[in-house]
Design an enzyme around this catalytic site. Structure first.
Site, PDB file in Angstrom:
ATOM      1  N   GLU A 138       0.843  -1.207   0.000  1.00 14.22           N
ATOM      2  CA  GLU A 138       0.000   0.000   0.000  1.00 14.22           C
ATOM      3  C   GLU A 138       0.883   1.264   0.000  1.00 14.22           C
ATOM      4  OE1 GLU A 138      -2.316   0.157   3.606  1.00 14.22           O
ATOM      5  OE2 GLU A 138      -3.635   1.748   2.857  1.00 14.22           O
TER       6      GLU A 138
ATOM      7  N   LYS B 270      -9.381   2.193  -2.413  1.00 14.84           N
ATOM      8  CA  LYS B 270      -9.656   1.608  -1.102  1.00 14.84           C
ATOM      9  C   LYS B 270     -11.025   2.074  -0.624  1.00 14.84           C
ATOM     10  CE  LYS B 270      -7.246   1.090   3.369  1.00 14.84           C
ATOM     11  NZ  LYS B 270      -6.002   1.469   4.094  1.00 14.84           N
TER      12      LYS B 270
ATOM     13  N   CYS C 151      -5.373  -3.222   1.996  1.00  9.88           N
ATOM     14  CA  CYS C 151      -5.318  -3.331   3.466  1.00  9.88           C
ATOM     15  C   CYS C 151      -6.698  -3.534   4.100  1.00  9.88           C
ATOM     16  CB  CYS C 151      -4.592  -2.108   4.024  1.00  9.88           C
ATOM     17  SG  CYS C 151      -3.828  -2.405   5.630  1.00  9.88           S
TER      18      CYS C 151
END
Lengths: 546, 546
Positions: free
Chosen positions: B41, B112, B148
């Protein structure tokens, strides 16, 4: 309908004290014939409570304060800010709510929809945003409740948000808007606030009753300045800045766009001055502290800090310590002494030579005759810090830090030396603004000695040292810093503004490589839109522009 | 299909260095026959970049790195984390993205969706969440990209979130899941991570390729431990902890639930030890620092810190300074010297009496014969801090702070004295855990002297002082602190656990009223789920449990 605005000063977590303040205000409003009283955002616990919100015990105590307020709402409605539990499992555990209490019960709850999460704000860390909207009717008047940021997306023009809470409420035909705020001061905030209220009142053609928290919470200063605005966007009345206040208004003339007392005048430097005085006063008052100490160098930073402290705490509560070294010029002591006399503060002279000598003798045998460098300069600054802290410990005085924003930015200061202190008073004031503050402080008579203002700034840590030996002139330095810190400009944009490339790169490198010092300094009273502290988060370990 | 996981160690803002690392990894993967390589990330800029994300210049440089990676993606696909601009005016300016680069261009972008905003995470401060979802096909394989936290709401069971990104992607029938992470270490994190991956792989019946950042970023330590997991929730392979690594996997055996090398064993104290070593090494390495100094008191905290520093930097890079005072016992110097010899580190003895005496003589005339108190204790601690900083300045050594979490919690330490230092090594390690670390360090031979472990802890700032004179026994103190800090229990719950009410109230008061000290201390290497630092935000001015 008569509406009271209670611009109160809550202490974070002081549930008994905050409740007692509110009960007094309710009684005063009732005696004044109010139908309704409004308190600021999260008034039961104070704003910002930060991670205390994660403690179930803290939330229970907030609820207990709300319950106690309910019991006095038999014949007056109370609008108060409090965190309330989110009954739904999904989403954050809390809402940031405006509660409408009347006739002994919670009659309506508005959840804040726009949760500021930028600069000093972390609301999405704790709160779930509103998912539905309503209005509450009281004695025949329909009221739209909002909390702070809720009114800062007028007609969805703020790019940060995708919803406009008042647009959602308008189909329910409210007669007025109430906003509970905890909106921190920066020097341009009162103007920005009025613009936003004006845009709201004009868009909806409704009067607005806006109540703001007042008082300082560590680094944040809340200026109050609660507002009543007419449907045509005129300030009907503005409550005072920097003090608690309770005023009661008839709704009718406000709704009818009558003219009230209007707004107060405000000069930028006067606002910063008064904000810093309140910041100091509340830091001491809320922590139960009384006496301050600071080092007086004869320079302008310590002089302005001392004047602010005397204004905040009273001259009898401020002690100045003069700590001359072998490199101090004669005028340092003379100027500092004169300042102390002008302010009427206690002062002592403590030459640091014996401590400096002893420390040099201790460490020099390990240094193999290496030349004088920043080590010896720092030892002087640290002997001063140590001496001030000894006074602090023995006599119960709180050390004030005197570093300005320009020095703080470029790391021109000694960690554990002149960067010591419990509170940084002028750490959000650029050096060029410190001079403006000095002129303002001297507006009626000389308090800060003329020579302190006139002489070139110097740390006096080596012979004939001047700040300009190692830093650009402050006018240019401050312009670059302002562009980088407040405006987030990069090297390209700063150079395009006419600053020399080498200077830009050097200043940005100094700012970024001194993050480690700012990590260890006192909280800085915030007066600008971008202060060092909770609102500016930069990694220490990094290689960006470093 | 062959997939490479590149567990790299980015430096925040070091665009050239990070890009060079990635280009090397791409070349290595290509030589190894990989079809695809995955980076963590925000790998182009390092995680967490914090407010650097607000600088347009910073975002331009991120984009330049992505462009450079595109040019080497002709025959290998690259999945890399980077911030990308949100083209829509509404909402935050940026997305936290996983970019799929292939054949010289950006082929797919995943934003994300779940933005952690709690503890050390502030992602909603910067990023807009995803509003749509897709998969990308490469060489006949359909890939679901996630970043994540996206996989931490399996089937919407995490109460923090209302969307499950992989549920949204499943209608598009992906063949495998890739997750780019920057997931910081705490001692239980590797276990929690595997549980979450297991829940995901089993729910979707798909293999997961999970690549984590490794390396320390100031206070945060990223442990790596990248994972390949089979569709039946078995660990196929786990990359090493605390070091960079690149491994290439065939997709077929993973999809077929074959057994790989499996997971590595991990003991809690060994993990904490290795994490602290990496935290130290990267703090120095990434800032271009080489040499450390610390005060050696003969006690266990400085002994453990010294051992960690020697492990991280090499014993030739650590200097111990023994700073005995008139109150130091004989064993202090003997134990400290023995530790230095065991570690093979340089050490010097610098008695502080001359500096202490000189400072006392300077300030005592102002104190009117008031009795010995914390003032004199603090002068000793501060003369030590000053001496250590003189060595630091003159010889270019970075001072390590040796305060443990128990002391840091209750404010048992002197600001500008033993709280000095550029990095707090064991500030997230309770005193009782410091003993466990000492035992671990001594597992093969005596490094920390037996007497250091055996003797009762003492600050030795007055005659015959012991920590237990002013603090509860550490076993009970640590239990109360753990309940309050990690679990956010209130007084009621702690008393219900069997702790005496007076003790609970005293400890909580100490924690809350010492917030001002923690505000001014060095960054603390984080090894627990709730460390002092960026993940714990408590107001200084407050009256909650104070």
């Amino acid at each position: 309908m008569r509406i009271a605005l209670a611009q109160i000063n809550s202490i974070i977590g002081d549930f008994e004290g905050n409740l007692a303040n509110m009960l007094r205000a309710v009684e005063q409003a009732r005696v004044g014939g109010a139908d309704l009283i409004c308190f600021p955002e999260l008034a039961v616990c104070g704003y910002p409570p930060q991670d205390f919100l994660e403690f179930p015990d803290f939330i229970r105590r907030c609820q207990a304060s709300v319950d106690a307020l309910c019991t006095v709402s038999a014949d007056i409605a109370i609008v108060v800010g409090a965190p309330v539990l989110n009954p739904v499992v999904e989403g954050k555990d809390l809402f940031n709510a405006a509660l409408f209490l009347a006739e002994g019960a919670v009659r309506h709850v508005h959840h804040k929809a726009l949760l500021p999460t930028y600069d000093i704000f972390d609301e999405y860390r704790y709160f779930e945003p509103a998912s539905s909207f309503g209005v509450v009717e009281w004695r025949g008047v329909r009221i739209a409740l909002t909390v702070c940021e809720d009114i800062w997306n007028v007609g969805n023009e703020n790019p940060l948000y995708t919803i406009c809470p008042l647009d959602e409420m308008m189909p329910l035909s409210p007669d007025l808007i109430i906003n509970l705020s905890a909106s921190p001061f920066s020097w341009d905030q009162a103007r920005a606030r009025k613009e936003v209220l004006r845009a709201n009142t004009r868009r909806y053609g409704l009067p607005m009753f806006y109540v703001n928290q007042v008082g300082a919470q560590t680094e944040l200063i809340f200026d109050g300045g609660s507002l009543v605005m007419t449907p045509d966007g005129q300030v009907y009345e503005e409550l005072p800045y920097f003090e608690t206040s309770l005023r009661i208004f008839d709704l009718a003339p406000v709704s009818a766009c009558s003219r009230g007392q209007g707004e107060q005048q405000a000069d930028r430097i006067a606002l910063i001055h008064d904000a810093l005085v309140l910041g100091l006063r509340d830091y001491f008052g809320k922590l139960g502290l009384r006496q301050a100490i600071l080092g007086l160098s004869g320079g302008i930073d310590s002089a302005v800090t001392a004047a602010l402290a005397a204004a905040a705490l009273g001259s009898e509560s401020v002690t100045g310590l003069l700590l001359p070294s072998r490199y101090s010029s004669d005028h340092s002591v003379a100027d500092a002494r004169r300042l102390a006399e002008n302010l009427g503060i206690r002062h002592h002279i403590l030459p640091i030579e014996p401590g400096y000598r002893a420390l040099l003798d201790m460490v020099e045998p390990f240094f193999e005759n290496r030349p004088f460098d920043v080590t010896e300069e720092n030892i002087q600054a640290r002997i001063r810090g140590l001496s001030l802290m000894a006074f602090s410990n023995k006599l119960g005085l709180i050390l004030l830090n005197t570093t300005n924003k320009s020095e703080m930015a470029v790391g021109y200061g000694t960690l554990y030396g002149d960067l010591c202190g419990g509170l940084s008073v002028i750490g959000d004031v650029y050096k060029t603004e410190v001079y403006e503050l000095a002129a303002y402080i001297n507006r009626n008579r000389e308090i800060i000695p003329a020579n302190t203002i006139r002489k070139p700034p110097s740390a006096e840590l080596r012979p004939d040292q001047k700040d300009s030996d190692s830093l650009p002139e402050y006018a240019e330095l401050d312009a670059v810093l302002q562009g980088y810190i407040e405006e987030r400009l990069g090297p390209r944009e700063l150079i395009a503004r006419g600053h020399e490339e080498a200077l830009v790169r050097r200043v940005l490198r100094l700012v970024n490589t001194n993050e480690f010092k700012r990590h260890q300094t006192a909280p800085v009273l915030r007066v600008s839109p971008k202060a060092f502290g909770m609102g500016r988060r930069i990694p220490i370990v990094a290689r960006y522009l470093g």
